[in-house]
Design an enzyme around this catalytic site. Sequence first.
Site, PDB file in Angstrom:
ATOM      1  N   LYS A  44      13.098  25.517  31.790  1.00 37.39           N
ATOM      2  CA  LYS A  44      12.793  26.749  32.537  1.00 37.39           C
ATOM      3  C   LYS A  44      12.146  27.781  31.612  1.00 37.39           C
ATOM      4  CE  LYS A  44      17.579  27.938  31.614  1.00 37.39           C
ATOM      5  NZ  LYS A  44      18.930  28.146  32.160  1.00 37.39           N
ATOM      6  N   ARG A 146      27.489  33.371  40.135  1.00 40.27           N
ATOM      7  CA  ARG A 146      26.141  33.787  40.552  1.00 40.27           C
ATOM      8  C   ARG A 146      25.591  32.907  41.662  1.00 40.27           C
ATOM      9  NH1 ARG A 146      22.794  31.736  35.078  1.00 40.27           N
ATOM     10  NH2 ARG A 146      23.178  29.532  35.454  1.00 40.27           N
ATOM     11  N   TYR A 271       4.429  56.018  15.478  1.00 40.49           N
ATOM     12  CA  TYR A 271       4.812  57.034  16.461  1.00 40.49           C
ATOM     13  C   TYR A 271       6.071  57.763  15.998  1.00 40.49           C
ATOM     14  CZ  TYR A 271       1.488  55.092  19.769  1.00 40.49           C
ATOM     15  OH  TYR A 271       0.332  54.684  20.386  1.00 40.49           O
ATOM     16  N   MET A 320       2.826  48.875  20.130  1.00 39.36           N
ATOM     17  CA  MET A 320       2.582  47.790  21.084  1.00 39.36           C
ATOM     18  C   MET A 320       1.849  46.625  20.421  1.00 39.36           C
ATOM     19  SD  MET A 320       0.532  47.813  24.707  1.00 39.36           S
ATOM     20  CE  MET A 320       1.392  49.236  25.366  1.00 39.36           C
TER      21      MET A 320
HETATM   22  C1  LIG Z   1      19.751  27.393  31.303  1.00 41.59           C
HETATM   23  C2  LIG Z   1      20.722  26.417  31.834  1.00 41.59           C
HETATM   24  C3  LIG Z   1      21.220  25.405  31.013  1.00 41.59           C
HETATM   25  C4  LIG Z   1      20.942  25.305  29.531  1.00 41.59           C
HETATM   26  O1  LIG Z   1      21.806  26.165  28.827  1.00 41.59           O
HETATM   27  P1  LIG Z   1      21.706  26.319  27.222  1.00 41.59           P
HETATM   28  O2  LIG Z   1      22.798  27.261  26.897  1.00 41.59           O
HETATM   29  O3  LIG Z   1      20.363  26.887  26.945  1.00 41.59           O
HETATM   30  O4  LIG Z   1      21.893  24.966  26.652  1.00 41.59           O
HETATM   31  C5  LIG Z   1      22.022  24.445  31.613  1.00 41.59           C
HETATM   32  N1  LIG Z   1      22.336  24.505  32.934  1.00 41.59           N
HETATM   33  C6  LIG Z   1      21.890  25.492  33.732  1.00 41.59           C
HETATM   34  C7  LIG Z   1      22.290  25.501  35.151  1.00 41.59           C
HETATM   35  C8  LIG Z   1      21.095  26.482  33.216  1.00 41.59           C
HETATM   36  O5  LIG Z   1      20.661  27.463  34.014  1.00 41.59           O
END
Ligand SMILES: *Cc1c(COP(=O)(O)O)cnc(C)c1O
Length: 387
Positions: A44, A146, A271, A320
């Site tokens: 992801k 969640r 800045y 930036m």
């Molecule tokens: C992001 C995620 C992982 C991976 O977790 P890490 O701590 O990066 O190894 C595994 N399962 C789900 C559902 C996630 O959202």
Amino acid sequence: MSNQQTEADLMSRAWVEVDPGAFARNLQAVSRAAPGARLLPMVKADAYGLGAGPLWRAAQGALPGDALWGLGVASVGEGEALRAQGWSGRILVCPPIPPGEYARAAAAGLTLGLSDLTAVRAWAEAARAAGRRLGFHAEIDTGMGRAGFPAEGAAAWGRQVLDAAGDLLEWEGCFTHFHSADEPDLAPTDAQAERFRRAVAELPPAAGRLLHSANSAAALRRAGYGGALVRPGIFLYGGAAGPGTAPEPVAALRARVVRVRDVRPGDTVGYGATYAARGAERWATLAIGYGDGLPRRLAGAGGEALLHGRRVPMIGRISMDVTVVDVTGMQVATGDVATLVGRADGAEITLESVARRCGTITYEILTGLGPRLPRVYASLNAGSTHP
Ligand SMILES: *Cc1c(COP(=O)(O)O)cnc(C)c1O
């Protein structure tokens, strides 16, 4: 999404160096730590900011036979992007999925994580429209809060899920997600695993039986908690995943020196003019700033760069587009390469140290690296850090 290396990038102002070989070795380390499990690398956020395409290709070569089960993403769009890159294997999308995206998910051949009955019904409708069976995994909430079906009452909601799925959906598996597997104390994680086990035991026999729960930390510390799959993320990208876990670094953040200047006592920088030269000093301007994802708060928190094997402190505020470092007493030229994260000339600024200084986690540093930085794929051990 991720920028592939081009000729022009070789003279870039700043870039992220990514080592697919190190990624592959980290993946193999997770596989060894969870021997019975197949791998579902989480890619992801475009592989935690490092570029999914080159890394899933590295994963394919890194594991024997069918050990690579599939790839995990957080959105339908990320699944579509993997398809566009040529990945034809399984893609599991983690829930919740926004209501309008089920038809697209079906068209891209994705497997969905589903976390409530409304989602099961929407996915079944997409299957009816597509004219073929679609697969899903049910998420069970054991404490993340969640998303997910409740850990209690699994017998009842399990029957409802089977009813809603009918012949349209294939219930492949169940999973949960741990909230504290990287903490020294694994008791809360063990309790989540036990809640998951009890819920799964209550489900009707026709429920999916491919079970998984482990993120990087759980995969490394408790052999994947006995799951059929493990879902590692951060460790693959070079981030530690709990006590005693040491991945190979995968990413380095580099920037060029674009100006060197000898300054007089009292000259100010940045800045707010928060820093003034205390004597005759030499300053180097690096072509990287918060617009590239270098956290602005790093400069005020002891932030450093490596230049010619030495640690040089950031001075003033990060802008930036540029950051200034104090190189007094050093020979530095325009075009020299500074390292903000990673190894160079035998020295290292670890990803963890940068995250700690910024009061955040390695995940946020990596995923914050911006689109203005080309991703350059090379072995970090080859010493070819000066493209
Ligand atoms: C992001 C995620 C992982 C991976 O977790 P890490 O701590 O990066 O190894 C595994 N399962 C789900 C559902 C996630 O959202």
